[in-house]
Design an enzyme around this catalytic site. Structure first.
Site, PDB file in Angstrom:
ATOM      1  N   HIS A 151       0.823  -1.210   0.000  1.00 23.00           N
ATOM      2  CA  HIS A 151       0.000   0.000   0.000  1.00 23.00           C
ATOM      3  C   HIS A 151       0.859   1.264   0.000  1.00 23.00           C
ATOM      4  O   HIS A 151       0.514   2.258  -0.636  1.00 23.00           O
ATOM      5  CB  HIS A 151      -0.918  -0.011   1.224  1.00 23.00           C
ATOM      6  CG  HIS A 151      -1.899   1.123   1.270  1.00 23.00           C
ATOM      7  ND1 HIS A 151      -3.073   1.112   0.574  1.00 23.00           N
ATOM      8  CD2 HIS A 151      -1.858   2.309   1.927  1.00 23.00           C
ATOM      9  CE1 HIS A 151      -3.734   2.235   0.795  1.00 23.00           C
ATOM     10  NE2 HIS A 151      -3.017   2.982   1.619  1.00 23.00           N
ATOM     11  N   HIS A 200     -10.393   2.289  -0.996  1.00 23.03           N
ATOM     12  CA  HIS A 200     -10.536   1.861   0.400  1.00 23.03           C
ATOM     13  C   HIS A 200     -11.343   0.572   0.399  1.00 23.03           C
ATOM     14  O   HIS A 200     -12.444   0.504   0.936  1.00 23.03           O
ATOM     15  CB  HIS A 200     -11.219   2.957   1.236  1.00 23.03           C
ATOM     16  CG  HIS A 200     -10.508   3.224   2.527  1.00 23.03           C
ATOM     17  ND1 HIS A 200     -11.155   3.447   3.713  1.00 23.03           N
ATOM     18  CD2 HIS A 200      -9.189   3.291   2.817  1.00 23.03           C
ATOM     19  CE1 HIS A 200     -10.271   3.654   4.675  1.00 23.03           C
ATOM     20  NE2 HIS A 200      -9.068   3.570   4.149  1.00 23.03           N
TER      21      HIS A 200
END
Length: 781
Positions: A61, A112
């Site tokens: 990430h 998300h």
């Protein structure tokens, strides 16, 4: 040994013992990574806080460890780019005033996904919040939102629960902060049952010389850090690591702690405070003296080390100065918590009192939320070291560049061929097929979603979501902007079809880019830049890495083919995006999902057109030959087939089609326009008729069967043109060597007449389209 100064020493441990030690402390590092950190990077046993920091900063990430070398091949710069994909958001110039100053649109595109699958409302809301912070911290005023959503089987109760929570969150967060939602797309597919995708695009506006960078400025050796916003808690701790692992169904309760808690009303206040401070800095010509960054993945740790290292510095942080809303938080959680609604400034000492007063007194943050405020928590170091103290102990002491670099992984790839076949379908009742298509969850009206969002707040919206293929804004329509740029409009679209990607990762990516560009061209805007939110499965699977590399290749080829109209030879730039991996469960990975948004601009916004037919007895013009390309189509899906012949846009002619289209619209020659995509030209024509109940009678040229002529999803456009304007349109098309066909005209009768095979009342078709998604979403079994 206390938790704050715990050391994880791997020296005399077996691999199994190291694994157990990492598991005991819930650290998302592999055994090999822990050994590398100790033996090669630090050359000593790491502290618990250092292990946590590397597990976050070195995650997929944050560090793009598996994908960085492929991402580096994308073209992220160009003559119209103010800031490429280097910081928290990209910026593309869309207007220039009489003094030669460029005005930019700031774009951020984030996902998300894992949090939204587990806690839909909080996951999606904090996704919006983080994306908004990315744009604000560039010194921009936030002006728009858009969302690209992928959900599972629409008939499943869990899908309905996730969809309801995500949609409520996007409206429930975006509406209170006063930002309009102007575009988006939604797709349902069983392949997303265990891994929904929630991607958000945020737009802002900023003048080029007012951009604030997310790194410390030059000569910042005396600068200090000011933490602004919500008091730190333990919410979101480990979020970046959590987003870099497969989503285990059995870990749902445990993983809820990795989801942050949103506070939209505090965010609204922070945005106002930020904007006011930006103005102070602009007026005093101090923009170049500061750096500003949002606190997202990795919290205080990642914000402070990245602000410093990007400028060649180190940093020294004193954690016990950080305001908290919970007692007894361990230092590694204080450092890496992803508590929402926080920003980080790095500023010279002379500005500290002014900034503290601005937030704490003038905007009274402590009165808005308990524990909120602005606080000095550290300073820049000139030796390149990143050092963190808690009370009387040093819990991190490492080179800043080692922290930000992470640990790169060279993943193997395995080319994989799709083994599908092209079905032979005999379609008899095309009226019934069109009604089924219009009522399909991937075509039907999105009103049940769109109407939950505020689309007109701020007064900039020219064309709302759902009225055309792209949302259109007038970003400079206020008196504070020069008069000569106030008519400039921007258009935004999002696109990606997972069924195409199931057949070909390459052509799926090409289609996503081309279709997003077609969407903005259909309203009259010239493509200026794209963003990519790249969502894939487990990168440790060579087939998944192959799909990723093929998607990158498709994006590059499509961007080169489209180019920039004003700058021949330049590629359409990719100015923002992110990578979301490990979207996979025991049931398999999601389809390759390169979620693409495109930003376009036009000099005079009033020429923008919607997708709704305007007049009776006008011509209907087709751009884009109908081809036998039903692979991945909803038409095949109705028959339980996927197919093989996915749409393959002609990359050598696509730029000409787009530029001819935008010239025609910008010269005021078009009454309405709609691109051809999902459902084919039959669905395109039906959707154009609905708002004003204007009928059509058409005959599509070509040697294909009527079903393939009407329902093939080969790209293109349908234009509504006054008969008196057709000659002028044709002249532009000829200049670009773009073929076009008159396929029919609008009629007084409220009927859809196509190919002498379809003859339906508009009211019947519209009912199917209006009720298709809402009925399925509301029926919870």
């Amino acid at each position: 040994m206390s938790l704050k100064n715990a050391v994880l020493d791997c020296t005399h441990l077996t691999h199994g013992e190291i694994f157990s030690l990492l598991q005991q402390h819930n650290i998302a590092l592999t055994v090999d990574e822990a050994i590398i950190i100790q033996q090669q990077i630090l050359k000593r046993p790491p502290t618990l806080a250092e292990c946590v920091l590397w597990s976050i900063q070195g995650s997929e990430h944050c560090s793009y460890r598996s994908t960085r070398r492929y991402l580096n091949t994308l073209i992220t710069d160009g003559p119209n780019v103010i800031l490429g994909a280097k910081e928290d958001a990209g910026i593309v110039a869309v207007a220039t005033d009489k003094q030669g100053r460029r005005y930019g649109i700031v774009m951020s595109h984030e996902s998300h996904n894992h949090p939204s699958q587990i806690v839909p409302y909080e996951g999606a809301a904090t996704g919006v919040g983080g994306n908004v912070r990315d744009v604000s911290c560039m010194g921009a005023e936030v002006i728009a939102l858009a969302d690209g959503l992928r959900f599972g089987d629409v008939h499943q109760a869990k899908t309905k629960w996730i969809q309801a929570g995500v949609v409520a969150a996007i409206g429930g967060y975006g509406n209170p902060i006063g930002v309009p939602n102007i575009a988006g797309d939604v797709y349902f597919d069983a392949a997303y049952n265990d891994n929904c995708l929630v991607t958000v695009v945020t737009l802002g506006v900023v003048r080029e010389d007012h951009v604030i960078h997310s790194y410390a400025p030059k000569a910042a050796d005396q600068h200090v850090y000011i933490l602004v916003g919500k008091a730190t808690d333990n919410s979101g701790f480990g979020g970046a690591s959590f987003a870099s692992a497969n989503l285990a169904v059995g870990q749902v309760v445990k993983n809820k702690g990795a989801v942050q808690e949103p506070n939209a009303f505090l965010k609204r206040h922070l945005l106002k405070a930020n904007t006011a401070l930006f103005k102070k800095l602009q007026d005093q010509q101090l923009i170049a003296e500061v750096g500003f960054k949002d606190l997202g993945a990795g919290g205080i740790a990642c914000a402070t080390v990245e602000l410093a290292e990007a400028a060649g510095y180190g940093a020294e942080i004193q954690l016990d100065l950080v305001p908290t809303s919970m007692d007894g938080l361990p230092p590694h959680i204080l450092l890496c918590s992803e508590t929402q609604e926080r920003f980080m400034w790095v500023v010279p000492p002379a500005l500290v009192d002014m900034i503290l007063h601005h937030y704490n007194e003038q905007f009274a943050l402590p009165d808005i939320a308990s524990g909120a405020g602005a606080t000095v928590i550290g300073k820049i170091r000139t030796d390149g070291q990143y050092i963190v103290h808690f009370l009387d102990e040093t819990i991190i002491d490492a080179r800043a560049q080692d922290v930000t670099r992470g640990i790169i992984s060279d993943r193997p790839v395995l080319p994989t061929d799709f083994c599908g076949i092209e079905p032979h379908i005999v379609a008899s009742d095309l009226n019934q097929i069109l009604l089924q298509l219009l009522g399909h969850e991937n075509i039907a009206s999105r009103a049940s979603i769109i109407e939950t969002y505020d689309k007109q707040v701020q007064g900039r919206t020219l064309i709302e979501a759902g009225e055309a293929n792209a949302g259109v804004l007038l970003p400079f329509n206020e008196d504070k902007y020069p008069e000569e740029i106030r008519q400039v409009a921007i258009a935004l679209s999002l696109d990606h079809n997972p069924r195409y990607n199931k057949i070909s990762a390459y052509w799926g990516a090409v289609n996503a880019v081309v279709e997003s560009a077609r969407n903005v061209a259909a309203v009259g805007a010239v493509p200026q830049a794209i963003t990519d939110c790249l969502c894939f499965g487990n990168p440790e699977n060579p087939e998944q890495m192959w799909a990723f590399t093929e998607s990158i290749r498709g994006i590059k080829d499509a961007c080169r083919a489209i180019g920039l109209k004003e700058f021949p030879g330049a590629s359409l730039p990719i100015i923002s995006g992110n990578v979301s991996l490990y979207n996979e469960s025991s049931n398999g990975a999601i389809p390759p999902s390169p979620m693409i948004s495109c930003l376009g601009s036009m000099p005079i916004g009033r020429y923008a057109v919607t997708a709704s037919l305007q007049k009776i007895n006008s011509l209907l013009i087709l751009i884009g030959e109908r081809k036998d390309e039903c692979g991945g189509s909803v038409y095949y899906q109705l028959h339980g087939e996927l197919g093989l012949h996915v749409p393959k846009p002609q990359l050598d002619t696509i730029a000409a089609e787009l530029y001819a289209m935008t010239d025609i619209v910008q010269q005021g020659l078009v009454l309405s326009a709609h691109d051809i995509s999902t459902g084919g030209i039959a669905v395109t024509l039906a959707e154009m008729s609905f708002k004003n109940s204007i009928g059509i009678e058409v005959n599509i040229p070509g040697a294909l069967s009527d079903a393939h002529l009407l329902f093939s999803e080969s790209g293109g456009f349908v234009l509504e043109v006054n008969k008196t304007q057709w000659a002028a349109c044709q002249k532009i098309l000829d200049q670009y060597h773009v073929p076009a066909w008159i396929i029919g005209h609008t009629i007084a009768g409220k009927q859809l007449i196509m190919q002498q095979q379809i003859n339906l009342p508009i009211s019947t078709a519209k009912t199917a389209w209006e009720n298709g998604l809402g009925a399925k979403a509301e029926d919870r079994g």
